[in-house]
Enzyme design. Structure first.
Site, short mmCIF file in Angstrom:
data_model
loop_
_atom_site.label_atom_id
_atom_site.label_comp_id
_atom_site.label_asym_id
_atom_site.label_seq_id
_atom_site.Cartn_x
_atom_site.Cartn_y
_atom_site.Cartn_z
CB CYS A 1 1.81 6.74 1.87
SG CYS A 1 0.59 5.81 2.80
CB VAL B 1 3.17 0.78 -1.69
CG1 VAL B 1 4.31 1.57 -1.09
CG2 VAL B 1 3.21 -0.66 -1.21
CB THR B 2 -1.06 0.83 2.21
OG1 THR B 2 -1.26 2.14 1.70
CG2 THR B 2 -1.45 0.83 3.67
CE1 TYR B 3 2.74 -5.90 6.80
CE2 TYR B 3 2.16 -4.36 8.55
CZ TYR B 3 2.45 -5.64 8.13
OH TYR B 3 2.44 -6.66 9.05
N GLY C 1 -7.00 5.67 2.26
CA GLY C 1 -7.08 5.61 0.80
C GLY C 1 -8.47 5.14 0.43
CB ALA D 1 -2.44 4.69 5.79
N GLY E 1 -10.66 2.50 2.62
CA GLY E 1 -10.88 3.31 3.81
C GLY E 1 -9.61 3.64 4.56
CG PHE E 2 -9.91 4.00 8.65
CD1 PHE E 2 -9.56 3.28 9.79
CD2 PHE E 2 -11.27 4.23 8.42
CE1 PHE E 2 -10.52 2.78 10.66
CE2 PHE E 2 -12.24 3.73 9.28
CZ PHE E 2 -11.86 3.01 10.41
NE ARG F 1 -4.90 1.37 -0.86
CZ ARG F 1 -3.67 1.79 -1.17
NH1 ARG F 1 -3.50 2.98 -1.73
NH2 ARG F 1 -2.62 1.02 -0.97
#
Length: 241
Positions: A186, A79-81, A157, A155, A168-169, A75
């Site tokens: 992010c 970086v996302t948690y 992506g 968030a 997605g979200f 995506r």
């Protein structure tokens, strides 16, 4: 026209990726209708195509100790948690379909992201939490107040392949915000994250169930489709046959 909705509960990240791939493949072959997967993940960090490993602040040892997985994925974004108390949505939608705001043979990815943002803005509004977009910062943000800056509550992506969306979200509902200390969310260093639980009044506190129902309702409104709740992938495939 409708959108299938499949609620998977809490699913390990790799398992959710496999389910996504199965539905993406079926969607590309027109074996299944547009689909929205809603779920939670056990604690996991995901690095998008533009991610910098330096935005993961926690050591590999600490992540292993906490049982946190790390995945590099296709995506957009950094970086996302993901973790318990966070509602993750993976819409698998053919952007060439009959979608609001479509000006050509397909809906543009940016316009698609704007629709996702609107779904989340309205969902937050259902809990009395006013949110907004910020130019050049994808996602959904609270309104600033006095010396308090905007905080990120959701968030986004996405990835598009052959006109079909994936990823997605992620909406923080009752997420333990301390887990975000493992990363620079992010890649944004100057703003905090928050959750519906933190922002909502005491008489409008969210539950995961109420957040799921709100997202489903608003997704149908914004994408102008009926939402069809499904029990399984097999049921979705049979319904489209």
């Amino acid at each position: 026209m409708h959108i299938n909705l499949l609620h998977l509960g809490r699913v390990p990240y790799t398992e959710a990726l496999a389910i996504q791939q199965q539905i993406i493949s079926a969607r590309k072959q027109n074996l299944v209708a547009d689909t929205l997967l809603l779920l939670e993940h056990p604690p996991v960090l995901t690095l998008g195509r533009n991610a910098r490993r330096s935005n993961v602040l926690a050591s590999d040892g600490l992540l292993a100790q906490r049982g946190v997985e790390l995945h590099e994925i296709n995506r957009g974004g950094d970086v996302t948690y993901h973790g318990p108390g966070q509602l993750v949505g993976y819409p698998i939608i053919d952007l060439r379909g009959d979608l609001p705001g479509k000006k050509g043979p397909h809906l543009g990815p940016v316009d698609y992201v704007r629709l996702l943002e609107e779904v989340l803005i309205r969902t937050c509004g259902d809990f009395g939490v006013m949110t907004q977009r910020i130019s050049k910062l994808t996602g959904v943000w609270t309104l600033p107040g006095g010396s308090i800056q905007e905080k990120k509550i959701a968030a986004i992506g996405v990835h598009v392949s052959q006109g079909v969306t994936s990823h997605g979200f992620a909406l923080n509902v009752t997420t333990d915000l301390r887990d975000f200390e493992w990363i620079v969310p992010c890649g944004i260093t100057d703003r905090q994250v928050t959750s519906l639980e933190m922002e909502a009044d005491s008489d409008r506190q969210p539950t995961m169930e109420s957040a799921i129902n709100s997202v489903a309702r608003n997704f149908g409104r914004i994408f102008e489709r009926q939402i069809l709740w499904c029990e399984s992938i097999d049921q979705m495939l049979a319904a489209h046959a």
